[in-house]
Design an enzyme around this catalytic site. Sequence first.
Site, mmCIF file in Angstrom:
data_model
loop_
_atom_site.group_PDB
_atom_site.id
_atom_site.type_symbol
_atom_site.label_atom_id
_atom_site.label_comp_id
_atom_site.label_asym_id
_atom_site.label_seq_id
_atom_site.Cartn_x
_atom_site.Cartn_y
_atom_site.Cartn_z
ATOM 1 C CG HIS A 230 14.969 88.918 41.689
ATOM 2 N ND1 HIS A 230 14.438 87.674 41.447
ATOM 3 C CD2 HIS A 230 15.065 89.024 43.035
ATOM 4 C CE1 HIS A 230 14.235 87.045 42.601
ATOM 5 N NE2 HIS A 230 14.604 87.849 43.581
ATOM 6 C CG HIS A 277 19.119 86.766 36.085
ATOM 7 N ND1 HIS A 277 18.251 86.206 35.176
ATOM 8 C CD2 HIS A 277 18.440 86.862 37.256
ATOM 9 C CE1 HIS A 277 17.086 85.978 35.777
ATOM 10 N NE2 HIS A 277 17.179 86.368 37.030
#
Length: 463
Positions: A230, A277
Amino acid sequence: MAKDYIKTFVRLCNYLQDPCHVARFQNICGVKGTFPDKLSKVEDELKSSGAKDCGGGSEQEYPLRRNRAAVRRHDQTDSSDVVVGNGAAVPGSAEAGDVTVTQVNRIQTSGGPVGSAIPVDSDNARAKPLRRNSLTGDMGQEFIIHNKFLFYLFTFGTELGNEMFFIVFFPFLFWNVDALVSRRLIVVWAWNLFVGQSTKDLIRWSRPASPPVVKVEVFYNSEYSMPSTHAMTGTAIPFSLFLLSYGRWQYSFFFGFCVALGWSVLVCVSRVYMGMHSILEVITGFLYSLLILAFFQQILDKIDSFYMMNHYAPLAIVFFHVSLGLVAFSLDSWSTSRGDTAQALGTGAGVALATYVNHQLGLLIDPPLSALPLTLPPITTALVMRSLLRFLIGVAVLLITRMVMKAMTIPMLCQVFGLPSGDVRQARQHMKVELPYRYIVYSVVGFSCVCLVPLFFSILNLA
């Protein structure tokens, strides 16, 4: 001296990889988890392996790799009493409706199911991840939002890196703004996803541990996490858009750079907020993407010219994109990352083939260099309505194409390879079904977007 620098770098990486920083950031942003007290068994095992207190937050801090290993060991020995590491409920958990003791950031309440036991202020909101885990179907753990503005802001930010955004963004840019910039952006996007997902499958780091991290999103939780793709696409797309359009379109450098940087930062920070993350993974994705972009920015013009003019381009496009997909699919077992990679490569192949057809047949001509820089026309009601009509008709065509191709391709592949077609999710876990399915469907969608839909617009006098 060199060894000291290496040790310092390793310590910094370990520090940035710590899931407690993610938990603290979520806590600051008003995200509170609802972790069942049954997790204390796993916590005791983690503490004995060297875990420490997060401090400044309400959850415990666990080293990433040891956390996942301990959860797996405990899950194998007592799977009925534990919530798995990604926050998804299992039978006997609080989410399943049992009467249990539940902790909201270590504040215990009891007496009923999670949905009724924890008092929530009127300014706060209970929520669950918007989409199920793509591999397991898990719904994820319930959490509490204390800052709705940040929740919606970062949800929007993370959607800027999801499939649906690109399905909307690339066609709109192609049909209404600049076809050349759009098709070159697709090349950058496909390569970023391929390199990023393949790197994930080589490094094989798990997602940040939960707890202490709250899983605001679980759709990609079964994938590996290093680097953040992303962050890669959320950096590559805006900066590539800026580099491709600056000088071609008339606007200030400062404005374009600020938009690109703001877009990138929003996507990167949203991945930490979502609990998907660590800080290290996001920073790595950001820098990795800039490195790939620096390489491709120099050769995008040559790639585009090859796609349009070389007589062997169609064969090279199909061979090259399929080969990359086979490489990506051979790195690890099936997961959403394999599907996303094949989808991006299939889309890239379809767009490249359509670019060749458009040029050979003279269907879509780029503006000459003498017309640059381009300027935006006056924004009128007629222009807005015409652009909106093109977009709605075009997206409808693409969605119908995708639906028809999907309905035809999966049963056909299952029949060819002798697999049951009743369970689509299970059938798609086979590489021999998933890889050609993604390639066939999305190459047709990409081809339709760049070649067939503009031709349809010409027939409707909407070009």
